[in-house]
Design a protein around this motif. Structure first.
Motif, mmCIF file in Angstrom:
data_model
loop_
_atom_site.group_PDB
_atom_site.id
_atom_site.type_symbol
_atom_site.label_atom_id
_atom_site.label_comp_id
_atom_site.label_asym_id
_atom_site.label_seq_id
_atom_site.Cartn_x
_atom_site.Cartn_y
_atom_site.Cartn_z
ATOM 1 N N ASP A 1 -15.781 -9.361 -10.396
ATOM 2 C CA ASP A 1 -14.939 -10.438 -9.871
ATOM 3 C C ASP A 1 -14.554 -11.406 -10.988
ATOM 4 O OD1 ASP A 1 -13.887 -12.174 -7.566
ATOM 5 O OD2 ASP A 1 -15.326 -13.524 -8.523
ATOM 6 N N HIS A 2 -15.476 -11.658 -11.902
ATOM 7 C CA HIS A 2 -15.194 -12.575 -13.005
ATOM 8 C C HIS A 2 -14.225 -11.958 -14.015
ATOM 9 C CE1 HIS A 2 -15.869 -15.653 -16.032
ATOM 10 N NE2 HIS A 2 -16.145 -14.701 -16.909
ATOM 11 N N GLY B 1 -12.131 -9.252 -13.622
ATOM 12 C CA GLY B 1 -10.841 -8.913 -13.028
ATOM 13 C C GLY B 1 -10.095 -7.877 -13.857
ATOM 14 N N SER B 2 -8.829 -8.126 -14.082
ATOM 15 C CA SER B 2 -8.007 -7.209 -14.883
ATOM 16 C C SER B 2 -8.102 -7.484 -16.376
ATOM 17 C CB SER B 2 -6.535 -7.319 -14.452
ATOM 18 O OG SER B 2 -6.038 -8.625 -14.762
ATOM 19 N N LYS C 1 -7.013 -10.353 -17.789
ATOM 20 C CA LYS C 1 -5.835 -11.090 -18.265
ATOM 21 C C LYS C 1 -6.210 -12.338 -19.064
ATOM 22 C CE LYS C 1 -5.120 -13.886 -14.075
ATOM 23 N NZ LYS C 1 -4.158 -14.270 -13.035
ATOM 24 N N ASP D 1 -5.065 -7.111 -20.179
ATOM 25 C CA ASP D 1 -4.313 -6.421 -19.125
ATOM 26 C C ASP D 1 -3.039 -5.852 -19.763
ATOM 27 O OD1 ASP D 1 -3.352 -8.980 -19.604
ATOM 28 O OD2 ASP D 1 -2.566 -9.228 -17.571
ATOM 29 N N LYS E 1 -12.633 -16.929 -16.950
ATOM 30 C CA LYS E 1 -11.802 -16.944 -15.757
ATOM 31 C C LYS E 1 -11.493 -18.386 -15.365
ATOM 32 C CE LYS E 1 -11.743 -15.465 -10.912
ATOM 33 N NZ LYS E 1 -12.495 -14.771 -9.831
ATOM 34 N N LYS F 1 -10.081 -21.493 -12.883
ATOM 35 C CA LYS F 1 -10.010 -21.875 -11.475
ATOM 36 C C LYS F 1 -9.196 -23.161 -11.368
ATOM 37 C CE LYS F 1 -14.271 -19.723 -9.822
ATOM 38 N NZ LYS F 1 -15.525 -19.898 -9.058
#
Length: 375
Positions: free
Chosen positions: A65-66, A68-69, A71, A76, A278, A280
């Protein structure tokens, strides 16, 4: 750099229970808004590595979850990018798990077959450090090394007492002492091995094929150590800040509070590139008129009305008026109600200390409140 990055991030971190009850040690939160894997991953990206494989196994949901892709790390992309390498069921692997670090690499041998990379950088997802990996790679090439291992001084650093030691002669590693055998001769070994390796990709494939099918499942014990006499294994001495947070709760606690030291903060966040993580969408911290803060880190989204001393508060944490937080680490979404007092405590995510309650741990053995805990 034409280097493939591999991050070993499948460790459970059993000495950190209950913090690792629901997450891998590489996904442990650090410094207000980061995860431990951010540092190794950012070191690789800052060095120009654009293809990274992350080997996961234990409880990977929080880690995935942290990440992700990828990016936030500019991974990515169509060419190269980020690869999540999880165990999978096959006729050759009915247990659906990795038996060791070498076995994990062997089961993902396809990533070593593809691409135009000549070398592989192997690192760990639960080590906190910041360095110029491109400089180490140049040393690896200049010395014509088969394997280059990052080493550090063996005295005094939190986390280093749990690492293997090596004996070196003129920069070459001539003996590898596993951590289980250090007690037999505590003074042996010039330095500790920090589990960061540069190795030729084609050599690594040959070593894996010769060792893993014969039952040698560990990278160091089964591949590197037995071949010290035949391979040119070099050390690169690292003298900066380095922590292995999975060693103990005390080490994780002290590592988080180390960020309050301006010299360590400068080394980790202002030298050798950025640390990516990541993002937020949270507002800046809100500090009310009743708040008092001294030598603390307050992350975005926090609301502070009480007294904060020598502590690290993660995102979206609230400390109400009249409450005191001292020498503690509060992870995301915690609540300390009016008049409460906590000291020498690690609060996992979304914990609550009720009105007027007091909770004090030992400075050398911090108390952990489990995720969603209420005191």
């Amino acid at each position: 750099m034409k280097v493939l990055g591999i991050i070993l991030a499948g460790g459970r971190g059993e000495y950190l229970t209950p913090l690792t009850q629901v997450r891998a040690s590489a996904a442990l939160p650090v410094y207000g808004k980061y995860r431990s894997i951010d540092f190794t991953l950012s070191n690789m990206v800052n060095a120009g590595i654009s293809k990274v494989g992350i080997i996961t196994q234990y409880s990977p949901r929080s880690l995935m979850d942290h990440i992700g892709s990828g990016k936030e790390w500019d991974l990515d992309r169509k060419q190269g990018g980020l690869f999540i390498l999880q165990p999978y069921y096959s006729p050759d692997n009915p247990s659906m798990g990795y038996k060791g670090t070498a076995d994990a690499l062997f089961q993902n041998i396809n990533i070593l077959r593809r691409g135009n990379e000549d070398s592989v950088l192997i690192g760990s997802g639960d080590h906190i450090f910041k360095t110029d990996l491109a400089k180490i790679f140049r040393y690896h090439l200049d010395t014509a090394a088969d394997i280059t291992v990052l080493t550090g001084n063996k005295e005094g650093e939190c986390g280093m007492e749990g690492m293997d030691r090596v004996v070196c002669r003129n920069g070459r590693v001539v003996k590898w002492i596993e951590k289980e055998k250090i007690a037999e001769n505590p003074q042996e070994g010039d330095c500790v091995a920090l589990d960061i390796y540069f190795i030729n990709k084609f050599l690594l494939r040959e070593l894996l094929y010769s060792a893993v099918p014969n039952g040698e499942n560990e990278l160091v014990k089964g591949i590197i150590s037995p071949n010290l006499s035949s391979l040119n294994v070099r050390e690169y001495r690292y003298n900066g800040y380095w922590r292995d947070i999975k060693l103990s709760k005390k080490c994780y606690f002290r590592t988080n509070l180390d960020i309050l030291n301006p010299e360590i903060r400068r080394e980790l966040f202002y030298e050798n590139g950025r640390v990516f993580t990541k993002l937020k969408d949270l507002p800046p911290p809100k500090i009310t008129g009743t708040a008092y803060m001294n030598n603390s880190v307050i992350a975005d989204g926090c609301v502070i009305g009480g007294r904060i001393e020598d502590s690290v508060l993660f995102r979206d944490t609230r400390v109400m008026a009249g409450a005191t937080v001292k020498n503690s680490v509060l992870l995301e979404g915690c609540l300390v109600e009016e008049g409460a007092y906590i000291e020498n405590v690690i609060m996992d995510k979304y914990c609550t200390v009720r009105l007027g309650r007091s909770f004090v741990g030992e400075a050398e053995d911090p108390t952990v409140i489990e995720k969603h805990g209420v005191i």
